[in-house]
Design a protein around this motif. Structure first.
Motif, mmCIF file in Angstrom:
data_model
loop_
_atom_site.group_PDB
_atom_site.id
_atom_site.type_symbol
_atom_site.label_atom_id
_atom_site.label_comp_id
_atom_site.label_asym_id
_atom_site.label_seq_id
_atom_site.Cartn_x
_atom_site.Cartn_y
_atom_site.Cartn_z
ATOM 1 N N HIS A 1 0.807 -1.211 0.000
ATOM 2 C CA HIS A 1 0.000 0.000 0.000
ATOM 3 C C HIS A 1 0.847 1.271 0.000
ATOM 4 O O HIS A 1 0.319 2.363 -0.191
ATOM 5 C CB HIS A 1 -0.926 0.017 1.227
ATOM 6 C CG HIS A 1 -0.196 0.210 2.524
ATOM 7 N ND1 HIS A 1 0.303 -0.846 3.248
ATOM 8 C CD2 HIS A 1 0.126 1.325 3.223
ATOM 9 C CE1 HIS A 1 0.889 -0.390 4.338
ATOM 10 N NE2 HIS A 1 0.807 0.919 4.342
ATOM 11 N N ARG A 2 2.169 1.161 0.170
ATOM 12 C CA ARG A 2 3.035 2.346 0.219
ATOM 13 C C ARG A 2 3.393 2.780 -1.204
ATOM 14 O O ARG A 2 4.485 2.526 -1.716
ATOM 15 C CB ARG A 2 4.286 2.051 1.044
ATOM 16 C CG ARG A 2 4.018 1.639 2.486
ATOM 17 C CD ARG A 2 3.473 2.773 3.335
ATOM 18 N NE ARG A 2 4.392 3.891 3.442
ATOM 19 C CZ ARG A 2 5.381 3.963 4.339
ATOM 20 N NH1 ARG A 2 5.575 2.985 5.201
ATOM 21 N NH2 ARG A 2 6.164 5.021 4.384
ATOM 22 N N VAL A 3 2.458 3.430 -1.850
ATOM 23 C CA VAL A 3 2.580 3.750 -3.275
ATOM 24 C C VAL A 3 3.788 4.647 -3.543
ATOM 25 O O VAL A 3 4.542 4.430 -4.499
ATOM 26 C CB VAL A 3 1.282 4.403 -3.785
ATOM 27 C CG1 VAL A 3 1.423 4.814 -5.245
ATOM 28 C CG2 VAL A 3 0.112 3.449 -3.620
ATOM 29 N N ALA A 4 3.994 5.667 -2.726
ATOM 30 C CA ALA A 4 5.109 6.589 -2.962
ATOM 31 C C ALA A 4 6.447 5.888 -2.794
ATOM 32 O O ALA A 4 7.396 6.147 -3.550
ATOM 33 C CB ALA A 4 5.011 7.772 -1.995
ATOM 34 N N VAL A 5 6.543 4.992 -1.829
ATOM 35 C CA VAL A 5 7.792 4.256 -1.627
ATOM 36 C C VAL A 5 8.052 3.314 -2.798
ATOM 37 O O VAL A 5 9.172 3.222 -3.311
ATOM 38 C CB VAL A 5 7.763 3.477 -0.297
ATOM 39 C CG1 VAL A 5 9.098 2.777 -0.067
ATOM 40 C CG2 VAL A 5 7.441 4.399 0.863
ATOM 41 N N ARG A 6 7.025 2.639 -3.229
ATOM 42 C CA ARG A 6 7.174 1.740 -4.385
ATOM 43 C C ARG A 6 7.644 2.510 -5.613
ATOM 44 O O ARG A 6 8.512 2.043 -6.368
ATOM 45 C CB ARG A 6 5.844 1.048 -4.664
ATOM 46 C CG ARG A 6 5.442 0.010 -3.637
ATOM 47 C CD ARG A 6 4.004 -0.451 -3.830
ATOM 48 N NE ARG A 6 3.752 -0.911 -5.182
ATOM 49 C CZ ARG A 6 2.542 -1.230 -5.651
ATOM 50 N NH1 ARG A 6 1.482 -1.092 -4.861
ATOM 51 N NH2 ARG A 6 2.394 -1.656 -6.873
ATOM 52 N N ALA A 7 7.084 3.692 -5.833
ATOM 53 C CA ALA A 7 7.480 4.493 -6.994
ATOM 54 C C ALA A 7 8.942 4.895 -6.900
ATOM 55 O O ALA A 7 9.673 4.879 -7.906
ATOM 56 C CB ALA A 7 6.585 5.726 -7.099
ATOM 57 N N GLU A 8 9.412 5.232 -5.701
ATOM 58 C CA GLU A 8 10.809 5.633 -5.549
ATOM 59 C C GLU A 8 11.746 4.448 -5.731
ATOM 60 O O GLU A 8 12.834 4.584 -6.302
ATOM 61 C CB GLU A 8 11.035 6.284 -4.185
ATOM 62 C CG GLU A 8 12.283 7.139 -4.132
ATOM 63 C CD GLU A 8 12.243 8.256 -5.180
ATOM 64 O OE1 GLU A 8 13.113 8.214 -6.090
ATOM 65 O OE2 GLU A 8 11.366 9.122 -5.106
ATOM 66 N N LEU A 9 11.349 3.295 -5.251
ATOM 67 C CA LEU A 9 12.145 2.098 -5.498
ATOM 68 C C LEU A 9 12.294 1.856 -6.999
ATOM 69 O O LEU A 9 13.396 1.558 -7.491
ATOM 70 C CB LEU A 9 11.496 0.885 -4.830
ATOM 71 C CG LEU A 9 11.679 0.763 -3.315
ATOM 72 C CD1 LEU A 9 10.681 -0.238 -2.740
ATOM 73 C CD2 LEU A 9 13.106 0.333 -2.967
ATOM 74 N N GLU A 10 11.202 2.009 -7.716
ATOM 75 C CA GLU A 10 11.251 1.800 -9.162
ATOM 76 C C GLU A 10 12.157 2.827 -9.834
ATOM 77 O O GLU A 10 12.961 2.484 -10.719
ATOM 78 C CB GLU A 10 9.839 1.864 -9.752
ATOM 79 C CG GLU A 10 9.799 1.523 -11.231
ATOM 80 C CD GLU A 10 8.380 1.369 -11.751
ATOM 81 O OE1 GLU A 10 8.212 1.380 -12.991
ATOM 82 O OE2 GLU A 10 7.451 1.247 -10.934
ATOM 83 N N ARG A 11 12.089 4.087 -9.420
ATOM 84 C CA ARG A 11 12.958 5.111 -10.010
ATOM 85 C C ARG A 11 14.428 4.836 -9.699
ATOM 86 O O ARG A 11 15.312 5.219 -10.479
ATOM 87 C CB ARG A 11 12.559 6.492 -9.486
ATOM 88 C CG ARG A 11 11.351 7.094 -10.173
ATOM 89 C CD ARG A 11 11.163 8.555 -9.815
ATOM 90 N NE ARG A 11 10.709 8.731 -8.448
ATOM 91 C CZ ARG A 11 9.437 8.806 -8.093
ATOM 92 N NH1 ARG A 11 8.486 8.691 -9.014
ATOM 93 N NH2 ARG A 11 9.103 8.988 -6.829
ATOM 94 N N THR A 12 14.692 4.177 -8.593
ATOM 95 C CA THR A 12 16.075 3.857 -8.214
ATOM 96 C C THR A 12 16.594 2.626 -8.944
ATOM 97 O O THR A 12 17.787 2.331 -8.887
ATOM 98 C CB THR A 12 16.147 3.645 -6.684
ATOM 99 O OG1 THR A 12 15.570 4.783 -6.029
ATOM 100 C CG2 THR A 12 17.568 3.504 -6.195
ATOM 101 N N GLY A 13 15.722 1.927 -9.633
ATOM 102 C CA GLY A 13 16.145 0.768 -10.416
ATOM 103 C C GLY A 13 15.709 -0.561 -9.849
ATOM 104 O O GLY A 13 16.095 -1.615 -10.375
ATOM 105 N N PHE A 14 14.884 -0.552 -8.806
ATOM 106 C CA PHE A 14 14.363 -1.803 -8.241
ATOM 107 C C PHE A 14 13.199 -2.308 -9.087
ATOM 108 O O PHE A 14 12.409 -1.526 -9.613
ATOM 109 C CB PHE A 14 13.885 -1.588 -6.805
ATOM 110 C CG PHE A 14 14.984 -1.491 -5.787
ATOM 111 C CD1 PHE A 14 15.345 -2.590 -5.029
ATOM 112 C CD2 PHE A 14 15.648 -0.290 -5.582
ATOM 113 C CE1 PHE A 14 16.351 -2.495 -4.078
ATOM 114 C CE2 PHE A 14 16.656 -0.180 -4.632
ATOM 115 C CZ PHE A 14 17.015 -1.295 -3.880
ATOM 116 N N ARG A 15 13.124 -3.640 -9.184
ATOM 117 C CA ARG A 15 12.007 -4.291 -9.863
ATOM 118 C C ARG A 15 11.420 -5.347 -8.938
ATOM 119 O O ARG A 15 12.143 -5.991 -8.186
ATOM 120 C CB ARG A 15 12.470 -4.939 -11.178
ATOM 121 C CG ARG A 15 12.996 -3.925 -12.194
ATOM 122 C CD ARG A 15 11.904 -2.986 -12.655
ATOM 123 N NE ARG A 15 12.379 -1.974 -13.604
ATOM 124 C CZ ARG A 15 12.735 -0.742 -13.273
ATOM 125 N NH1 ARG A 15 12.681 -0.354 -11.999
ATOM 126 N NH2 ARG A 15 13.135 0.112 -14.180
#
Length: 310
Positions: free
Chosen positions: A269-283
């Motif tokens: 449910h932590r949408v903003a955290v998930r988005a930042e992980l994705e921008r950092t290169g996490f999948r």
């Protein structure tokens, strides 16, 4: 249709569990034989449903040696109607002294994948019929060497001075962004990773990174390069604006130590955290839907969802 025979395994017939084909082979999971060798899986905590001698349902509860908590359901596969799976779970729950947590592992983005939904529909329905309810969802993400975003230049970073400094900052952070291995810390060590991370992440305090804005701490990260694999065990913010820079800094620390892959767990449910992980290169690697007894309190992730949707 013939009523199934539902029973636990007995010593010497461990191969019966693996006689059922793996319905989700794309998941990275500990094999049953490996779990037996390590002592986490045990025949008496492994139940099967058989029709005409064929395994149509299997469930394995795990509890690593030395763990202080209760066993949890780690593997549950069903090639039969949900009522059979529910009967299997009820019988096992009675033998185990009551319902236990169930961590239902799914491939990444499982809701968008019809072939995965077709596999998990029956066991999830069986869990609900057996009295378990969904308590939250956790995502495991992985960085594998993609270039990191350029730092904003606003923040500086330094190692933590000692455990006391880490504990003081943890006390100021209500909802950490990243808690990797939260479930294992709770079940094995009886540790709440959100409030007492040093009880589980036992590396040197100097491995932790503190983010500073004009000399004032605004974030804390606990990279763990000497765990079972490199991971960000803890990442919490005093100022949300530091999220991107602190996340990238934690990955840089691990990569500088030789890590080729870094994992991080986040509540779905932590949408903003998930988005930042994705921008950092996490999948995303996988998802775990947490089921618990209907009468029990919500899990930490479910409580967090109610308090802090971002």
């Amino acid at each position: 249709m013939t009523d199934p025979v539902i029973r636990p395994l007995v010593a010497g017939e461990e191969n019966l569990f693996d006689s059922m084909p793996d319905p989700l082979p794309q998941l990275r999971q500990v094999g049953y034989a490996e779990g037996l060798a390590g002592g986490g899986y045990r025949p008496e905590n492994t139940w099967v449903a058989l029709r005409a001698g064929r395994v149509v349902g299997r469930a394995a509860w795990v509890l690593p040696p030395g763990a202080v908590g209760d066993p949890w359901l780690e593997r549950f596969d069903l090639d039969a109607e949900p009522e059979v799976g529910a009967a299997l779970l009820r019988a096992a729950h009675e033998a185990l002294g009551g319902p236990r947590l169930y961590y239902a592992s799914m491939p990444a983005h499982w809701r968008r994948r019809p072939e995965v939904l077709a596999v998990i529909k029956a066991p999830m329905a069986a869990a609900r019929l057996a009295g378990l309810v969904e308590r939250g969802e956790r995502l495991r993400c992985s960085w594998t060497g993609t270039p990191l975003p350029v730092a904003s230049g606003r923040y500086t970073f330094r190692p933590a001075a000692d455990a006391a400094e880490i504990d003081a900052l943890v006390a100021r952070i209500a909802e950490p962004d990243v808690l990797t291995g939260l479930e294992m810390a709770r079940a094995v060590g009886g540790v709440d990773l959100a409030t007492d991370p040093l009880a589980w992440l036992t590396g040197p305090a100097g491995d932790w990174r503190i983010a500073l804005d004009a000399g004032e701490p605004v974030g804390l990260a606990g990279p763990a390069g000497q765990a079972c694999y490199p991971l960000i065990g803890y990442l919490g913010l005093i100022d949300k604006a530091v999220r991107a820079d602190l996340l990238a800094e934690a990955v840089r620390v691990l990569a500088a130590g030789g890590a080729r892959e870094v994992v991080a767990d986040v509540d779905a449910h932590r949408v903003a955290v998930r988005a930042e992980l994705e921008r950092t290169g996490f999948r995303q690697l996988r998802s775990r839907v947490v089921f618990g007894p209907a009468a029990g309190p919500p899990s930490g992730s479910a409580v967090a969802a109610m308090r802090n949707p971002a």
